[in-house]
Design an enzyme around this catalytic site. Structure first.
Site, PDB file in Angstrom:
ATOM      1  N   HIS A 173      -1.765   6.539   2.075  1.00 52.04           N
ATOM      2  CA  HIS A 173      -1.781   5.386   2.967  1.00 52.04           C
ATOM      3  C   HIS A 173      -2.518   5.685   4.270  1.00 52.04           C
ATOM      4  CE1 HIS A 173      -0.783   1.633   4.779  1.00 52.04           C
ATOM      5  NE2 HIS A 173      -0.417   2.278   5.870  1.00 52.04           N
TER       6      HIS A 173
ATOM      7  N   CYS B 181       0.787  -1.236   0.000  1.00 50.23           N
ATOM      8  CA  CYS B 181       0.000   0.000   0.000  1.00 50.23           C
ATOM      9  C   CYS B 181       0.820   1.289   0.000  1.00 50.23           C
ATOM     10  CB  CYS B 181      -0.937   0.012   1.216  1.00 50.23           C
ATOM     11  SG  CYS B 181      -1.970  -1.448   1.394  1.00 50.23           S
TER      12      CYS B 181
END
Length: 479
Positions: free
Chosen positions: A127, A74
């Protein structure tokens, strides 16, 4: 006389209004899921997992069959496509904002904001920890200057009331439902709005209704967290995948790991997670249930856009930050540079463009320059992605000869061409090499890197990778 004067005047006013409406820049609706492999979508050929809403978008836009992230987990993936730079250009390999590395250079949404767009984020775009960040409702590694408004969508995650089971590291069944990056399935009580993604869809619908008729165009980024672990979804979405024992697992090939370098063995495997066959099949069913929940929320957002009257003036993008293993090679989750983890679903719908399927190589880094070009914004030579808008007119066009994808956690690099997948561990290849013929061996079972017949090809790929890294490190960041 009154009619002879007023009628032409009304025509002029109407024509002016029509021209003004016609000149309104296109909106951008960016929808991103988390940890979604394309092979879990029915529009990508899955016969078990049903995703009618994402399929609907695919039938209206261009579905890309060879789209890749630029980092396989991610943090660095999102920092990359939002900043416009490869991870090895910014050196953002963790779960942080790219802002300290890029200075005052505009991110993708910020560039639209700087050019007169209303920009908003709903939930996870940069994120944000899942489940922890969703439980707390915080901003994560967000970049405030990218947005006019931003909204978080807290939810109970693994603590949701319902029937839950921890599948990972729980061979005796005594481990309770736990948080963290853990394989957990929860068949949750309550409706969609109990959960983060239900709240995200509701806020996105509200924002579309508010801004659809405004003169100012919008850039709306909608971040869903499913199917990221924990696999939490309201009960109704899981029912189609029960009993869990009916779910099929990928083929298990004896000796499959024998030709995979040690660094290429994924961080989560059936072995180190201590998941027996029952738990593996439940993991697949829980994942599909989470995908079904995601699909329903995507449908709400697409329905709102249609109802707003702005669908014909809005670019819609659907993708994921990276893919996900569901037992292929006995690997699970992300990080791996093998196909299931490295590839992403990508659907782009542009007003006036015919629906299509495109097999040409594309990457998430391309989204920034492509949407800027489609919306008539000035090109930025510093961006390291490419404008793939020609593929939306002619899906047989080729923009990329190769795609670079990286796994900083493994110190791994993937060069993906139309025919080959070349994976190297460490920049000097000291961690090993993999080479797969993607036509003859799409499941990547036969590593050809040590075959003397392919020595020249391996040497060529090593040189191409070194050249690519040198090229991307030659940038305006001074790195």
């Amino acid at each position: 006389m009154f009619r002879s004067v007023c009628l032409p005047l009304l025509v002029v006013v109407w024509m002016s209004s029509w021209a003004a409406a016609a000149e309104k820049p296109m909106n951008v609706l960016f929808i991103i899921s988390d940890d979604l492999t394309p092979t879990a979508l029915s529009c990508y050929g899955n016969k078990v997992s049903q995703t009618p809403n994402i399929d609907r978008l695919a039938s209206q836009g261009t579905r890309f069959t060879h789209a890749y992230c630029n980092a396989t987990y991610c943090g660095p993936s999102r920092a990359s496509f939002l900043s416009g730079y490869y991870p090895h250009a910014t050196k953002v390999f963790g779960y942080v904002s790219p802002r300290p590395k890029i200075g005052d250079r505009p991110t993708w949404p910020q560039y639209f904001r700087d050019n007169g767009y209303y920009t908003a984020r709903v939930s996870k775009i940069y994120h944000m920890g899942v489940p922890g960040g969703i439980e707390s409702g915080g901003d994560g590694a967000d970049d405030p200057i990218s947005w006019d408004e931003r909204f978080n969508s807290p939810g109970p995650e693994w603590k949701a009331p319902g029937d839950g089971e921890t599948l990972e590291s729980n061979p005796d069944g005594k481990r309770p439902v736990v948080g963290g990056n853990t394989f957990v399935v929860v068949e949750a009580d309550g409706d969609d709005l109990v959960h983060s993604d239900g709240k995200t869809a509701a806020k996105a619908v509200e924002l579309i209704e508010q801004h659809a008729k405004a003169e100012q165009p919008f850039f709306l980024a909608v971040g869903f967290v499913r199917p990221h672990v924990p696999f939490v979804s309201p009960r109704k979405y899981v029912e189609a995948y029960k009993p869990y024992a009916k779910n099929e697992l990928p083929e298990k090939v004896p000796g499959d790991w024998d030709d995979i370098p040690k660094q290429g063995i994924n961080y989560k495997t059936s072995k180190n997670m201590k998941m027996d066959i029952r738990r593996q099949k439940k993991a697949v069913g829980g994942y599909y249930g989470a995908v079904a929940f995601l699909d329903a929320q995507v449908g709400k957002v697409l329905d709102a856009l249609e109802a707003s009257g702005e669908a014909d003036n809005t670019i819609v993008i659907f993708t994921s930050d990276h893919g996900f293993h569901l037992g292929q090679h006995d690997f699970w989750a992300k990080v791996s540079l093998h196909e299931e983890s490295a590839s992403v679903p990508l659907i782009i719908k542009v007003p006036g463009k015919e629906p299509a399927v495109c097999d040409s190589l594309t990457q998430l880094l391309d989204l920034y320059p492509t949407t800027a070009a489609l919306c008539g914004l000035k090109p930025q030579d510093r961006l390291q992605g490419k404008d793939i808008s020609p593929l939306l007119s002619d899906p047989k066009e080729i923009v990329h000869d190769e795609i670079l994808n990286v796994s900083p956690m493994q110190n791994g690099f993937l060069l993906r061409t139309a025919d080959w997948a070349f994976i190297q561990y460490n920049e000097d290849a000291s961690g090993g090499v993999e080479l797969f013929d993607m036509h003859k061996d799409p499941q990547q079972y036969n590593n050809l890197a040590s075959d003397p017949d392919y020595a020249d090809l391996v040497a060529d790929f090593k040189a191409r990778l070194a050249g690519k890294l040198k090229e991307l490190r030659t940038n305006d960041l001074g790195s």
